[in-house]
Design a protein around this motif. Structure first.
Motif, short mmCIF file in Angstrom:
data_model
loop_
_atom_site.label_atom_id
_atom_site.label_comp_id
_atom_site.label_asym_id
_atom_site.label_seq_id
_atom_site.Cartn_x
_atom_site.Cartn_y
_atom_site.Cartn_z
N TYR A 1 0.83 -1.28 0.18
CA TYR A 1 -0.13 -0.05 0.12
C TYR A 1 1.00 1.29 -0.06
O TYR A 1 0.41 2.42 -0.67
CB TYR A 1 -0.94 -0.08 1.28
CG TYR A 1 -2.46 -0.49 0.94
CD1 TYR A 1 -3.13 0.25 -0.01
CD2 TYR A 1 -3.04 -1.45 1.45
CE1 TYR A 1 -4.47 -0.20 -0.40
CE2 TYR A 1 -4.34 -1.93 1.25
CZ TYR A 1 -4.90 -1.15 0.21
OH TYR A 1 -5.98 -1.67 -0.19
N ILE B 1 1.69 1.77 -3.55
CA ILE B 1 0.52 2.45 -4.35
C ILE B 1 0.18 3.82 -4.40
O ILE B 1 0.03 4.67 -4.95
CB ILE B 1 -0.68 1.62 -4.06
CG1 ILE B 1 -0.64 -0.01 -4.50
CG2 ILE B 1 -2.12 2.27 -4.46
CD1 ILE B 1 -1.68 -0.97 -4.19
N LEU C 1 -8.04 0.94 -8.14
CA LEU C 1 -7.81 0.93 -6.84
C LEU C 1 -8.86 0.40 -5.86
O LEU C 1 -8.52 -0.34 -4.99
CB LEU C 1 -7.84 2.58 -6.36
CG LEU C 1 -7.13 2.82 -5.13
CD1 LEU C 1 -6.03 2.33 -4.56
CD2 LEU C 1 -7.17 4.57 -4.99
N SER D 1 -8.26 -3.15 -3.64
CA SER D 1 -8.52 -2.81 -2.11
C SER D 1 -9.58 -3.93 -1.64
O SER D 1 -9.64 -4.22 -0.59
CB SER D 1 -9.05 -1.38 -1.76
OG SER D 1 -8.26 -0.31 -2.12
N MET E 1 -9.31 3.60 0.99
CA MET E 1 -9.19 3.63 -0.39
C MET E 1 -10.38 3.44 -1.25
O MET E 1 -10.61 4.07 -2.04
CB MET E 1 -8.11 2.48 -0.89
CG MET E 1 -6.69 2.92 -0.22
SD MET E 1 -6.15 4.37 -1.02
CE MET E 1 -4.63 4.27 -0.50
N ALA F 1 -11.60 6.39 -3.36
CA ALA F 1 -11.83 6.15 -4.94
C ALA F 1 -13.37 6.03 -5.25
O ALA F 1 -13.70 6.73 -6.47
CB ALA F 1 -11.17 5.03 -5.03
#
Length: 262
Positions: A102, A105, A207, A211, A242, A246
């Motif tokens: 993570y 990312i 994403l 996740s 996340m 997102a």
């Protein structure tokens, strides 16, 4: 009575060296290098297909690569600072491992922001170029984890034919779970890539998908109790954040996209 199914034999090879002319490296470090490189390479391929500026794509990809490497290393140090300081010899793990996905990312998203602001180009328009490479990088990384013997799973509570015998227990092969999820994500993104949508849709979709799978796999992964908060691991809490972030951006951008194309 459930028959006892013997676990599959499994041996990690963290110290196995591969010879490449003038240097040697472990399988883990090789796969990590591939993971860092594959994202910008796929980005360049997509840039040519979509007639994007190659110079901007190269710089964007370079910053993504740096973000993957240094971000994953930095988050590892932050989350294990007290453990590393207890014994300075533990810092040697930085040579052969010591990464948190993570972190990579997050920094892969953040570093290119600086470049796009300086060059005054659309950030989201370039992020989508690297979306297809992201799950391939995850795949390479988890293959490395499998050979390294890290990120292993919890002991199984019931007989499953794919359990692996590791550290004196039949365990979930969570590295394989992660690898399979990366393949699934790549296939989904391939289909989404053929559809017209707003800028940033591809990378945001990645994403969310990553996740979701990460959240699920964490239930089967061995995690030190000090990294568990309110029955969830630190990675699961990051995954929730996340998905929410997102998802919110997707919601706002999709509404704007629909209004412009109404």
């Amino acid at each position: 009575m459930i028959p006892i199914i013997p676990a599959l034999p499994y041996t990690a090879h963290p110290d196995l060296l591969l010879n490449f002319f003038f240097f040697k490296t472990t399988i883990y470090n090789l796969m990590l290098a591939i993971a860092c490189l594959i994202v910008p390479v796929v980005g360049l391929i997509q840039a040519k297909k979509k007639n994007k500026n190659i110079k901007h794509t190269v710089w964007f990809g370079f910053l993504v690569m740096l973000g993957i490497f240094f971000g994953s290393k930095l988050l590892y140090i932050i989350t294990r600072w007290s453990w590393l300081m207890e014994d300075t010899s533990r810092w040697s793990i930085m040579i052969s491992g010591g990464f948190v996905a993570y972190g990579g990312i997050i920094f892969a998203f953040l570093l290119p922001v600086i470049y796009t602001r300086l060059k005054k180009i659309n950030y989201w328009g370039y992020t989508d170029l690297f979306a297809l490479g992201a799950p391939l990088a995850n795949l390479a990384n988890r293959i490395g984890c499998f050979f390294n013997g890290c990120c292993y799973g919890k002991p199984v509570v019931m007989n499953i034919p794919w359990a692996v015998d590791y550290l004196n227990a039949a365990r979930h092969p969570t590295q394989v779970y992660h690898a399979l999820s990366a393949i699934i994500i790549f296939i989904i993104l391939l289909r989404l890539n053929k559809k017209k949508n707003f800028k940033g849709f591809m990378i945001l979709s990645y994403l969310v998908l990553y996740s979701i799978f990460r959240f699920v796999v964490e239930f089967f992964r061995h995690v030190n109790e000090k990294y568990i908060f309110f029955s969830l691991t630190g990675s699961q809490w990051i995954a929730i954040f996340m998905i929410a972030l997102a998802g919110l951006i997707i919601y706002k951008k999709s509404n704007r996209f629909k209004e412009l194309n109404f």
